[in-house]
Design an enzyme around this catalytic site. Structure first.
Site, PDB file in Angstrom:
ATOM      1  N   LYS A  97       0.845  -1.197   0.000  1.00 53.81           N
ATOM      2  CA  LYS A  97       0.000   0.000   0.000  1.00 53.81           C
ATOM      3  C   LYS A  97       0.877   1.242   0.000  1.00 53.81           C
ATOM      4  CE  LYS A  97       0.978   1.371   4.354  1.00 53.81           C
ATOM      5  NZ  LYS A  97       1.605   2.673   4.691  1.00 53.81           N
TER       6      LYS A  97
ATOM      7  N   ASP B 184      -2.240  -0.408  10.531  1.00 55.11           N
ATOM      8  CA  ASP B 184      -2.547  -0.612   9.114  1.00 55.11           C
ATOM      9  C   ASP B 184      -3.295  -1.910   8.834  1.00 55.11           C
ATOM     10  OD1 ASP B 184      -1.391   1.756   8.268  1.00 55.11           O
ATOM     11  OD2 ASP B 184       0.567   0.853   7.892  1.00 55.11           O
TER      12      ASP B 184
END
Length: 284
Positions: free
Chosen positions: A9, A132
């Site tokens: 990401k 995350d």
């Protein structure tokens, strides 16, 4: 055997709003998953066995082991798994590889052991592991708030191409903590930057001027060699360069695949560790 992908990401925006009373920081961030993925394979076993094809990856120092232990405590006591990880996301790079693998572990064990937890429950467990991890339960484009536990899916971006440059910089084990320690009052923002980016995304566009990472200035101060890599990225043809998460990876996003390929090849010719990947939609 069950096989799952764990994508990397980048943070298109990353704001810290304030320091909370519980010691965590209140975050507001728009995150985008990428096609650079680790691959996790699960098969039944009598005991827990974890291995990787990367000689530098250590299970005992990763969120993967913590995810297995947490899920075993909640659902799989006495059960085993043979888990193998094909690592493609660079270690300690700011691309979220450890968190993504942890999320894949929760999803994989949920299926392998037949626990039947809904996604919201897996996201709760993920929040116990790291900020995350909940995002990687859905992937795609999403807004992350709180300390990471609140994730709202956003409209999927039209496919874009990302060129990643991973600097050869030795990072301290507490890299992220060091960045947080160097935040000061002027580092905090209201969330308006992410709101502006959200408005752009909902209109089907991405404005580079709305991209932001609170850690960028701090990282370039703490790790001055980053400036050299940024300059070489510019020389390769990039014109908007951003820090990925807590770094040290730098990235640029482009709509033009040919231009992305040119930048990527220019970096490779200079001997850099570079990747050419695309944005990804939501995970199944």
């Amino acid at each position: 055997m069950l096989t799952l992908l764990a994508p990397a990401k980048v943070n298109l925006s990353l704001e810290v709003l304030y320091r909370r009373n519980d010691g965590y920081h209140e975050l507001r961030s728009i995150i985008q998953s990428l096609s650079l993925c680790d691959r996790l394979s699960f098969s039944p076993a009598k005991t827990v066995q974890i291995s990787s094809d990367s000689p530098d990856w250590q299970a005992e120092h990763s969120l993967v082991s913590k995810a297995v232990a947490l899920f075993s405590e909640k659902c799989g006591q006495g059960r085993g798994v043979n888990l193998t990880i094909a690592k493609r996301i660079p270690l300690v790079s700011g691309l979220g590889g450890d968190s993504s693998c942890a999320a894949a572990v929760l999803k994989g064990l949920n299926k392998l052991w037949g626990c039947g937890y809904p996604r919201w429950r897996l996201m709760e467990l993920g929040a116990e592991l790291g900020s995350d991890v909940p995002f990687f339960m859905m992937g795609g484009t999403a807004m992350m708030e709180g300390r990471g536990e609140t994730v709202t899916p956003l409209p999927t971006l039209n496919q874009m191409w990302a060129v990643l440059l991973v600097p050869e910089i030795e990072m301290p084990p507490d890299k992220t903590a060091a960045l947080y320690r160097n935040l000061h009052a002027d580092s905090f923002s209201s969330g308006e930057i992410s709101d502006k980016l959200l408005e752009d995304i909902c209109q089907g566009k991405l404005s580079y001027s709305s991209c932001f990472n609170v850690f960028e200035k701090i990282a370039f101060t703490l790790f001055p060699d980053l400036a050299k890599y940024r300059w070489q990225f510019l020389e390769a043809g990039a014109y908007q360069i951003f820090l990925a998460g807590a770094g040290p990876t730098l990235f640029t996003l482009l709509k033009d695949k040919n231009m992305a390929e040119k930048i990527y090849h220019n970096l490779c010719q200079k001997g850099h560790q570079a990747y050419l990947v695309s944005t990804l939609g939501p995970l199944d």
